[in-house]
Design an enzyme around this catalytic site. Structure first.
Site, short mmCIF file in Angstrom:
data_model
loop_
_atom_site.label_atom_id
_atom_site.label_comp_id
_atom_site.label_asym_id
_atom_site.label_seq_id
_atom_site.Cartn_x
_atom_site.Cartn_y
_atom_site.Cartn_z
N ASN A 140 54.31 21.12 -58.69
CA ASN A 140 55.16 22.09 -59.38
C ASN A 140 55.80 23.01 -58.36
OD1 ASN A 140 55.81 23.34 -62.22
ND2 ASN A 140 55.34 25.08 -60.89
N GLU A 141 57.11 23.01 -58.32
CA GLU A 141 57.85 23.94 -57.46
C GLU A 141 57.26 24.04 -56.05
OE1 GLU A 141 58.38 27.71 -59.45
OE2 GLU A 141 60.08 26.91 -60.55
N GLU A 312 62.89 23.71 -66.36
CA GLU A 312 62.50 24.97 -66.97
C GLU A 312 63.75 25.82 -67.15
OE1 GLU A 312 59.40 26.88 -64.70
OE2 GLU A 312 58.24 25.04 -64.52
N TRP A 320 58.95 38.07 -63.48
CA TRP A 320 58.67 38.07 -62.05
C TRP A 320 59.73 38.71 -61.17
CZ3 TRP A 320 62.75 35.34 -60.31
CH2 TRP A 320 63.25 34.32 -61.12
N GLN A 361 52.41 37.35 -69.23
CA GLN A 361 52.48 37.90 -70.59
C GLN A 361 53.87 38.41 -70.95
OE1 GLN A 361 49.27 40.73 -71.24
NE2 GLN A 361 47.92 39.43 -70.04
#
Ligand code: GLA
Ligand code: GLA
Length: 643
Positions: A140-141, A312, A320, A361
């Site tokens: 992933n990435e 994505e 972020w 979150q």
């Protein structure tokens, strides 16, 4: 054409079937799962639990979803780290980067390769033939959270080995790097040290090789995974999800392993990451800048040799960036359509449901935290799915009139040796892209050495090292070629080429660079002639045995031309850059439309798309028949018509 990222391990099993049904109902066809689930798949070494993922895969497949499975190597579990601390990465200051988030491993560790191969083998043996499985995502990435490079003892050893293979003998290495300078000569490959934590800057040749070494390792690590996946899972494609504005490793080389590229599109998050002015940041804070997503779609279409996904897609605010605004209404729909206009095969949202726990979150999903209620982004995704069904199959992307050559090693070289604090290659490349897109033109990215024939205009914002393949491709270009500053200014060993820059390009350009100047903010050098504007940040002193089209105040060449090759000898300010693109498209006889800052066009086959990033509306050309939208395109809206 829509997908979603889903984490069955985050939710009670009773919810899976309903989630899957709701995905299908809103028009989602693909689901990506599994990429962080190692701790649930292997509870202790060799103690596997596949039962839950068996049931999750079956539930999703039974609902009619096509599954993309990620290999879980971005998240080595605690037992593995405890047993093998040599897999951990180190930062440039020599601090270990420990367990507790993700990507805590270094590509240099042989243990890490062995352990990664082991889990990829297991997972692909188990699911390689699952009827619901259509493709794989490796890891992933790569490089996320600054993890391309690591600076520990494992890295030092692997680097020394890489150098030994490359240079054969230590004398060759000393000669190539110029280690006689400051008595840096090494006696053997055991002497090789990490190019960091030195008193003043380390040798740029050493740093550049260190960067190449890490880039190569990622491509090799990825190929190792691809080989296992192909063996155990025939007939399924393989992708990797790349990132935006991360050029730490050569994506083209990883792309060579893959069947298609994919990338993670967070258009608003990237507004904070890119070196925009504060005025621009505020202007685009809630929509993103109209070239950010497009730039990457075009880059990754090239990395995937014509095939790409958005793996994505930002569905709402993220968590972020420095600041994380809510996207303006309509943007999730607009970004989705825009990706498709640029040729994406699938746009997959991250994530299905906002997590009500752990690190993300504040990251939106298609559903509200922990709930089954669609978010604003979720409702826009559903609306887009309905529109897609109405519009029907989209035609294939065609070759564009303009090519932009993007070169990862130039990003490394200019970062290692900026010479002026604001010489940023990615920024230069993006600004050239923006300027040509403002004229309504579509752009293909091309890797160095890639075929440039058939393009009316080839843009090379900067290419520091020009190898034989790149030179041949430029010689073979049958359209106009525009070379930017610093091109050809270093050879493979980071030396100034004999005969001076642009080294191997000099026969094409008819120029010789004798001095370079970096200009601090506020300083500029006026340019007049066929173009007007100013040099900022960077200016070259050039002798030209060829046509001079524009000059600096002292009469020195600023823009030169030899046959079809133009050279710009500075970093252009906005006016000069716009002027330069105007001149080039006129010379190339390209049909253009002058677009306002907030509108972009893109063709896919015979369809033309217009995207309005707002805040003002925009009128489509007269006499066309719209397939979607209205003739007055509102802010955050789009229109589609047939050419
Ligand atoms: C100092 C050092 C020299 C050289 C110059 C460069 O004066 O003594 O070795 O590095 O700086 O400006
Ligand atoms: C990246 C990662 C995801 C998630 C998102 C959040 O793209 O691949 O796991 O962390 O960022 O935006």
């Amino acid at each position: 054409m829509l997908g979603v990222c889903y984490y069955p391990e985050h939710w009670p099993e009773e919810r899976w079937a309903k989630d899957a049904r709701r995905m299908r109902k809103m028009g989602i066809s693909h689901v990506r799962i599994g990429e962080f689930a190692w701790s649930r798949l292997e509870l202790e070494r060799d103690c596997f639990d596949f039962a839950w993922l068996d049931r999750a895969m079956d539930t999703l497949a039974n609902a009619g979803l096509k599954i993309v499975l990620g290999t879980p190597t971005a998240t080595p579990p605690k037992w593995l780290v405890d047993a093998h601390p040599d897999i951990l990465p180190y930062d440039e200051h020599g601090q270990v980067r420990g367990f507790g988030s993700r990507r805590h491993s270094t590509f240099s560790s042989r243990t890490w390769w062995r352990e990664s191969a082991r889990i990829v083998e297991k997972v692909s043996q188990r699911y390689g033939h699952h009827p619901g499985l259509v493709g794989w995502q490796t890891d992933n990435e790569y490089g996320c959270h600054d993890t391309t490079m690591s600076w520990g003892e494992e890295d030092r050893k692997a680097f020394a080995e890489w150098l030994r293979r490359r240079y054969q003998g230590i004398d060759q290495l000393n000669a190539a790097w110029g280690n006689v300078f400051w008595s840096m000569e090494l006696r053997s490959f055991e002497d090789v040290a990490l190019p960091c934590r030195t008193v003043t800057e380390p040798n740029p040749a050493a740093r550049h090789d260190f960067w190449r070494f890490h880039s190569d390792q990622i491509a090799d690590f990825d190929r190792m995974q691809c080989d296992i996946l192909r063996k155990n899972s025939p007939g399924r494609w393989i992708t990797h999800n790349f990132m935006g504005f991360i050029s730490d490793f050569d994506h083209f080389k990883v792309g060579d392993n893959l069947d298609l590229a994919s990338w993670d599109s967070y258009p608003i998050g990237f507004v904070e990451k890119f070196p925009f002015s504060e005025v621009e940041r505020n202007r685009w804070a809630e929509t993103s800048h109209p070239d950010i997503a497009a730039y990457h779609h075009d880059l990754y279409r090239s990395v995937g040799r014509g095939r790409f996904w958005v793996m994505e897609q930002q569905p709402g605010p993220v968590n972020w960036a420095k600041w994380n605004p809510v996207p303006k209404p309509g943007m999730v729909r607009l970004w989705t359509w825009e990706a498709l206009a640029h040729g994406a095969e699938v746009v997959s949202y991250f994530r299905w449901r906002q997590a009500d726990f752990a690190q993300e979150q504040h990251h939106a999903g298609l559903n509200l935290p922990g709930s089954d209620e669609l978010s604003v982004g979720g409702r826009e995704a559903a609306e887009t799915a309905r529109e897609l069904a109405d519009v029907g199959t989209l035609p294939d992307s065609r070759k564009t009139p303009v090519a932009l050559v993007f070169d990862y090693p130039t990003h490394w070289a200019t970062s290692i040796q900026p010479q002026g604090a604001d010489f940023r290659y990615e920024e230069l490349s993006f600004r050239w892209y923006e300027a040509i897109r403002r004229l309504g033109l579509d752009v293909d990215f091309v890797r160095p050495g890639g075929n440039l024939r058939g393009y009316k205009l080839v843009l090379v914002p900067c290419m520091m090292q020009v190898d034989e393949a790149s030179l041949r491709a430029l010689q073979d270009a049958d359209g106009l070629v525009m070379l930017g500053p610093r091109s050809g200014s270093r050879d493979r060993h980071f030396r100034i080429p004999s005969g001076l820059p642009p080294g191997p390009l000099s026969a094409l350009t008819g120029t010789r660079v004798t001095q370079v100047a970096s200009l601090r903010p506020g300083l500029q050098d006026k340019v007049t002639g066929a173009l007007s504007g100013a040099a900022i940040r960077w200016r070259e002193y050039v002798e030209a045995a060829t046509e001079m089209l524009a000059h600096f105040d002292n009469g020195d060449p600023a823009l030169t031309r030899k046959e079809n090759v133009f050279s710009l000898h500075c970093w252009p300010d906005e006016t000069l850059l716009a002027d330069m693109m105007h001149m080039l498209v006129q010379e190339a006889k390209l049909e253009t439309v002058s677009l306002p800052a907030h509108v972009r066009l893109r063709r896919r086959g015979d369809l033309i798309f217009a995207f309005n990033y707002g805040p003002d509306s925009w009128s489509v050309p007269e006499g066309i028949r719209l397939i979607l939208g209205s003739s007055e395109v509102a802010a955050q809206d789009l229109a589609i018509w047939r050419a």
